[in-house]
Design a protein around this motif. Structure first.
Motif, PDB file in Angstrom:
ATOM      1  N   UNK A   5       0.836  -1.197   0.000  1.00 56.50           N
ATOM      2  CA  UNK A   5       0.000   0.000   0.000  1.00 56.50           C
ATOM      3  C   UNK A   5       0.874   1.252   0.000  1.00 56.50           C
ATOM      4  N   UNK A   6       1.955   1.213   0.759  1.00 51.62           N
ATOM      5  CA  UNK A   6       2.865   2.356   0.786  1.00 51.62           C
ATOM      6  C   UNK A   6       3.474   2.600  -0.593  1.00 51.62           C
ATOM      7  N   UNK A   7       3.830   1.513  -1.306  1.00 50.03           N
ATOM      8  CA  UNK A   7       4.377   1.676  -2.655  1.00 50.03           C
ATOM      9  C   UNK A   7       3.340   2.281  -3.595  1.00 50.03           C
ATOM     10  N   UNK A   8       2.074   1.880  -3.445  1.00 49.65           N
ATOM     11  CA  UNK A   8       1.012   2.481  -4.251  1.00 49.65           C
ATOM     12  C   UNK A   8       0.918   3.973  -3.977  1.00 49.65           C
ATOM     13  N   UNK A   9       0.938   4.345  -2.714  1.00 52.05           N
ATOM     14  CA  UNK A   9       0.833   5.754  -2.341  1.00 52.05           C
ATOM     15  C   UNK A   9       1.998   6.556  -2.911  1.00 52.05           C
ATOM     16  N   UNK A  10       3.173   5.961  -2.936  1.00 49.77           N
ATOM     17  CA  UNK A  10       4.330   6.654  -3.505  1.00 49.77           C
ATOM     18  C   UNK A  10       4.171   6.870  -5.005  1.00 49.77           C
ATOM     19  N   UNK A  11       3.396   5.982  -5.662  1.00 46.15           N
ATOM     20  CA  UNK A  11       3.254   6.055  -7.120  1.00 46.15           C
ATOM     21  C   UNK A  11       2.082   6.919  -7.569  1.00 46.15           C
ATOM     22  N   UNK A  12       1.162   7.216  -6.660  1.00 44.61           N
ATOM     23  CA  UNK A  12      -0.069   7.933  -7.012  1.00 44.61           C
ATOM     24  C   UNK A  12       0.122   9.430  -6.796  1.00 44.61           C
ATOM     25  N   UNK A  13      -0.335  10.279  -7.721  1.00 46.76           N
ATOM     26  CA  UNK A  13      -0.210  11.726  -7.521  1.00 46.76           C
ATOM     27  C   UNK A  13      -1.090  12.214  -6.371  1.00 46.76           C
ATOM     28  N   UNK A  14      -0.685  13.313  -5.747  1.00 44.15           N
ATOM     29  CA  UNK A  14      -1.443  13.858  -4.622  1.00 44.15           C
ATOM     30  C   UNK A  14      -2.834  14.327  -5.033  1.00 44.15           C
ATOM     31  N   UNK A  15      -3.071  14.492  -6.325  1.00 41.55           N
ATOM     32  CA  UNK A  15      -4.393  14.913  -6.798  1.00 41.55           C
ATOM     33  C   UNK A  15      -5.416  13.793  -6.737  1.00 41.55           C
ATOM     34  N   UNK A  16      -4.970  12.584  -6.433  1.00 41.85           N
ATOM     35  CA  UNK A  16      -5.877  11.432  -6.318  1.00 41.85           C
ATOM     36  C   UNK A  16      -5.988  11.042  -4.848  1.00 41.85           C
ATOM     37  N   UNK A  17      -7.204  11.061  -4.330  1.00 38.04           N
ATOM     38  CA  UNK A  17      -7.455  10.594  -2.964  1.00 38.04           C
ATOM     39  C   UNK A  17      -7.453   9.069  -2.969  1.00 38.04           C
ATOM     40  N   UNK A  18      -6.615   8.467  -2.126  1.00 39.87           N
ATOM     41  CA  UNK A  18      -6.593   7.011  -1.976  1.00 39.87           C
ATOM     42  C   UNK A  18      -7.394   6.669  -0.728  1.00 39.87           C
ATOM     43  N   UNK A  19      -8.473   5.923  -0.922  1.00 37.94           N
ATOM     44  CA  UNK A  19      -9.334   5.520   0.186  1.00 37.94           C
ATOM     45  C   UNK A  19      -8.975   4.096   0.575  1.00 37.94           C
ATOM     46  N   UNK A  20      -8.432   3.939   1.768  1.00 40.29           N
ATOM     47  CA  UNK A  20      -8.103   2.618   2.299  1.00 40.29           C
ATOM     48  C   UNK A  20      -9.283   2.159   3.146  1.00 40.29           C
ATOM     49  N   UNK A  21     -10.102   1.303   2.572  1.00 40.46           N
ATOM     50  CA  UNK A  21     -11.343   0.831   3.193  1.00 40.46           C
ATOM     51  C   UNK A  21     -11.012  -0.366   4.077  1.00 40.46           C
ATOM     52  N   UNK A  22     -11.035  -0.140   5.386  1.00 39.67           N
ATOM     53  CA  UNK A  22     -10.658  -1.169   6.357  1.00 39.67           C
ATOM     54  C   UNK A  22     -11.858  -1.603   7.203  1.00 39.67           C
ATOM     55  N   UNK A  23     -12.972  -1.855   6.562  1.00 42.72           N
ATOM     56  CA  UNK A  23     -14.188  -2.226   7.296  1.00 42.72           C
ATOM     57  C   UNK A  23     -14.003  -3.498   8.124  1.00 42.72           C
ATOM     58  N   UNK A  24     -13.105  -4.382   7.682  1.00 42.20           N
ATOM     59  CA  UNK A  24     -12.906  -5.664   8.368  1.00 42.20           C
ATOM     60  C   UNK A  24     -11.525  -5.744   9.015  1.00 42.20           C
ATOM     61  N   UNK A  25     -10.895  -4.619   9.284  1.00 43.39           N
ATOM     62  CA  UNK A  25      -9.508  -4.599   9.751  1.00 43.39           C
ATOM     63  C   UNK A  25      -9.303  -5.392  11.040  1.00 43.39           C
ATOM     64  N   UNK A  26     -10.281  -5.361  11.925  1.00 39.96           N
ATOM     65  CA  UNK A  26     -10.099  -6.008  13.231  1.00 39.96           C
ATOM     66  C   UNK A  26      -9.947  -7.523  13.134  1.00 39.96           C
ATOM     67  N   UNK A  27     -10.362  -8.110  12.018  1.00 42.87           N
ATOM     68  CA  UNK A  27     -10.301  -9.570  11.873  1.00 42.87           C
ATOM     69  C   UNK A  27      -8.994 -10.059  11.243  1.00 42.87           C
ATOM     70  N   UNK A  28      -8.145  -9.149  10.817  1.00 37.19           N
ATOM     71  CA  UNK A  28      -6.929  -9.524  10.089  1.00 37.19           C
ATOM     72  C   UNK A  28      -5.882 -10.078  11.048  1.00 37.19           C
ATOM     73  N   UNK A  29      -5.308 -11.244  10.703  1.00 37.64           N
ATOM     74  CA  UNK A  29      -4.185 -11.781  11.472  1.00 37.64           C
ATOM     75  C   UNK A  29      -2.972 -12.078  10.595  1.00 37.64           C
ATOM     76  N   UNK A  30      -2.990 -11.628   9.349  1.00 39.83           N
ATOM     77  CA  UNK A  30      -1.846 -11.772   8.458  1.00 39.83           C
ATOM     78  C   UNK A  30      -0.745 -10.808   8.921  1.00 39.83           C
TER      79      UNK A  30
END
Length: 344
Positions: free
Chosen positions: A187-212
């Motif tokens: 995700x960090x690499x994506x953010x580095x590649x995307x221009x600041x004129x594009x809002x990147x929405x990180x949708x973490x609706x299920x974040x609490x269940x992640x164990x990876x």
């Protein structure tokens, strides 16, 4: 250009709706247990189709709801100041970096209303959350859909598809409906590649269940990426889906723009009270989540032992990629009292 008057006359509709809205597909929620019981003559059907929590509210949350009943004749705090403040402390960010809305879906719609004009582009990998295309069409945006790779978001391909017209890009982690995740480093690499004129929405609706272990706290990414917005919800892990309260956090400038599109008093008083009580009981919530994860893993192992193929699930649901058999499998499950979500 479309002649709206002629368009409406040709279709014999009342009033003069925007053609894009008249052609907008409605969001399709998961089927209810009652509908399956009526259709198939089964009893005690179990609804899994909306990824809801299987538990009733925590005792302290139920008490907060009861205590607020006598206040429902009054408007709630439009800005949800107390909830924002407590969320900010929970997330270790400033209060002006947090906003609250009618579920995370409500905030996703607000983001597009704030940043996307007709003719702009919205990028996403696909399949993903079914509401994304609906919200994009609502603001008359072009949809850029990038295919998943191995049931997972292909972030390099998503970055390559983003143009100067792309105002918003969705990254769903874990993805809904496949349950797969991408590493925080990706995700960090994506953010580095995307221009600041594009809002990147990180949708973490299920974040609490992640164990990876590849997925770590995304909050530190905000320091170097003011175009990042992280959205979360009280609907899943907190079990408050019926009260519709979600939140987002990011740079103060972006949060201010999102707030401008919030409908008056969109987050009701009982929702605010419940969310605050659930935050205060976060250890109890995490214990419930741990139980769900154990059951998720048991179901996954049982399915795989029976010959099914499924990617590593990281939400509170399991994805079965059966392709054209999905509709038939959905009916067969309902006939056995299990209401799943079938994607044709």
């Amino acid at each position: 250009m479309v002649d709206t008057h002629q368009w409406c006359q040709n279709r014999n509709v009342t009033g003069r709706p925007r053609p894009s809205i008249a052609a907008l597909p409605a969001y399709r929620p998961g089927r209810s247990a009652a509908a399956a019981e009526a259709d198939h003559g089964v009893i005690d059907a179990v609804k899994l189709a909306s990824n809801e929590a299987p538990f009733s509210p925590l005792p302290s949350v139920a008490e907060a709801i009861s205590a607020g009943i006598g206040q429902v004749n009054l408007y709630p705090d439009h800005g949800a100041a107390a909830l924002r403040s407590e969320l900010a402390a929970h997330l270790n960010v400033a209060s002006n970096q947090v906003t609250v809305g009618a579920g995370s879906a409500g905030i996703l719609q607000q983001i597009l209303l704030a940043y996307v004009a007709p003719g702009d582009a919205v990028a996403m990998c696909w399949p993903s959350f079914e509401a994304y295309p609906i919200f994009a069409r609502l603001v008359e945006a072009e949809e850029i859909r990038v295919p998943l790779h191995d049931e997972t978001f292909d972030l390099p391909a998503l970055a390559a598809a983003i143009t100067h017209q792309t105002k918003v890009a969705f990254v769903t982690n874990p993805n809904n409906p496949t349950g797969t995740v991408v590493a925080t480093a990706e995700i960090e690499m994506l953010l580095d590649a995307v221009p600041d004129t594009c809002i990147v929405v990180l949708d973490e609706a299920y974040a609490e269940f992640v164990d990876d272990p590849r997925v770590t706290d995304s909050t530190p990414l905000l320091a170097d990426h003011p175009n990042l917005v992280i959205t979360r919800t009280f609907s899943k892990a907190h079990g408050l889906a019926g009260l519709r309260v979600g939140y987002a956090y990011g740079s103060p400038e972006v949060i201010e723009m999102i707030d401008r599109t919030l409908a008056p008093f969109a987050v009701n008083d009982l929702a605010q009270r419940s969310a605050r009580a659930s935050l205060a009981a976060v250890d109890e919530m995490r214990s419930r989540v741990a139980n769900v994860v154990v059951e998720r893993d048991r179901v996954t192992e049982t399915l795989r032992a029976a010959g099914w193929t499924t990617p590593n699930p990281q939400g509170n649901f399991v994805w079965l990629p059966v392709g054209a058999l999905a509709a038939d499998l959905g009916v067969a499950l309902e006939q056995r009292g299990v209401v799943a979500r079938a994607f044709p």
